[in-house]
Enzyme design. Sequence first.
Site, short mmCIF file in Angstrom:
data_model
loop_
_atom_site.label_atom_id
_atom_site.label_comp_id
_atom_site.label_asym_id
_atom_site.label_seq_id
_atom_site.Cartn_x
_atom_site.Cartn_y
_atom_site.Cartn_z
N TYR A 142 0.82 -1.21 0.00
CA TYR A 142 0.00 0.00 0.00
C TYR A 142 0.86 1.27 0.00
CZ TYR A 142 -4.75 -1.81 0.76
OH TYR A 142 -5.97 -2.39 0.62
N LYS A 192 3.18 -15.27 1.72
CA LYS A 192 3.46 -16.12 0.56
C LYS A 192 4.98 -16.33 0.51
CE LYS A 192 1.21 -16.95 -2.88
NZ LYS A 192 0.71 -18.26 -3.38
N ASP A 225 -2.90 -17.96 0.41
CA ASP A 225 -3.94 -18.55 -0.44
C ASP A 225 -4.56 -19.76 0.25
OD1 ASP A 225 -1.52 -19.92 -0.75
OD2 ASP A 225 -1.85 -20.38 -2.86
N ASP A 249 -6.30 -7.15 3.86
CA ASP A 249 -7.47 -6.50 3.25
C ASP A 249 -8.39 -7.57 2.67
OD1 ASP A 249 -9.03 -4.35 2.25
OD2 ASP A 249 -8.07 -4.56 0.29
N ASP A 253 -12.12 -9.23 4.42
CA ASP A 253 -13.42 -9.18 3.75
C ASP A 253 -14.04 -10.57 3.69
OD1 ASP A 253 -13.41 -6.43 3.29
OD2 ASP A 253 -14.10 -6.65 1.22
C1 IPM Z 1 -10.40 -1.36 4.04
C2 IPM Z 1 -10.68 -0.68 2.73
C3 IPM Z 1 -9.56 0.29 2.44
C4 IPM Z 1 -8.30 -0.51 2.24
C5 IPM Z 1 -9.81 1.27 1.29
C6 IPM Z 1 -11.09 2.03 1.45
C7 IPM Z 1 -8.65 2.21 1.14
O1 IPM Z 1 -10.86 -1.63 1.73
O2 IPM Z 1 -10.30 -0.66 5.05
O3 IPM Z 1 -10.33 -2.58 4.07
O4 IPM Z 1 -8.03 -1.01 1.15
O5 IPM Z 1 -7.56 -0.65 3.21
MG MG Z 2 -10.89 -3.63 2.43
#
Ligand code: IPM
Ligand code: MG
Length: 368
Positions: A142, A192, A225, A249, A253
């Site tokens: 990032y 990885k 993975d 990230d 999710d």
């Molecule tokens: C998160 C989001 C952020 C990220 C974005 C909005 C920059 O997806 O907080 O997980 O990628 O970190």
């Molecule tokens: Mg995210």
Amino acid sequence: MSNPSILILPGDGIGPEVMAEVRKIISWYGDNRGLAFDVSEDLVGGAAYDAHGTPLHDDTMTKAQEVDAVLLGAVGGPKYDNLDFSVKPERGLLRLRKEMDLFANLRPAQCFDALADFSSLKKDVVAGLDIMIVRELTSGIYFGEPRGIFEEGNERVGINTQRYTESEIERVARSAFELARRRGNKVCSMEKANVMESGILWREVVQKVHDEEYADVELSHMYADAGAMQLCRWPKQFDVIVTDNLFGDLLSDAAAMLTGSLGMLPSASLGAPMANGRPKALYEPVHGSAPDIAGEGKANPIACVLSFAMALRYSFDQGAEADRLEQAVEKVLADGVRTADLLGEEGVTPVSTSEMGDAIIAALNASL
Ligand code: IPM
Ligand code: MG
């Protein structure tokens, strides 16, 4: 002594709606538990861009550095899709994380009993799930240099760089081990190392921190993975997962969705301790700004409310009050109160964002 301070940054989309419910709960704690906070509010993301032409004004950045905790709603929306990359709403959030040096992002994935049927996985795979992903938040791909889009011969090349120093890995590993000691005492580190040198270093450093300082905690390593696959196959094998910025990230999710709704999950981003011993901290829901339902009073405020519960626990040493708030949310769900994202059972009419907030307040009142 002055009251502890909170900076609220509602942001974009559903951010302001869900944050309005958190404000009610903050007031409730002042009125009923003797926990008064000095609350201020400011702009971030698209809202800040509209007002100042930047997704985070320098004055807001300064305020964020000075308060005891920042609560953020959400940033982004289609209105801002065509802005220059440097002023996109997300840059405001990334600047906060980077300049406050919030290196440890805690993302719990917890399945509430009342919602076990909402998961896309079978109920017995998710019922009782309680895992914590610790995502490194201020380094890795990032932020690594070089980055950019460059000319190379007669075409362009897009470059991002995965980069981790030993000390960056060490400090997030320590956060994960400390948390594990207060939970199930198990850490699984994901990278990885089969493909990336940064992964090889990650694995070595996590192992070293473990052996030297946390040998009492059970440590395992997994390729990220395979970790994604195991999260879907049998998530309850995990307690704390520690991983880098990008894998974290993605994995968070996926883990969030196991629990049934992204609208339920909070997060805490913690940095080094300040002079008062508290960590620099920003709390935000894992979900985004949901522009499709913004302004309609349909959004689920629970993720944002639970983010405040994390603030009570990690910034204000109010673990018992955090438990109270989490139990109030659990009670409301057990009573069948549902926002529109949680529908599925027959004959249930959804409540609005503010009705959900009121139901949580009622449950808090009942807890006294
Ligand atoms: C998160 C989001 C952020 C990220 C974005 C909005 C920059 O997806 O907080 O997980 O990628 O970190
Ligand atoms: Mg995210």
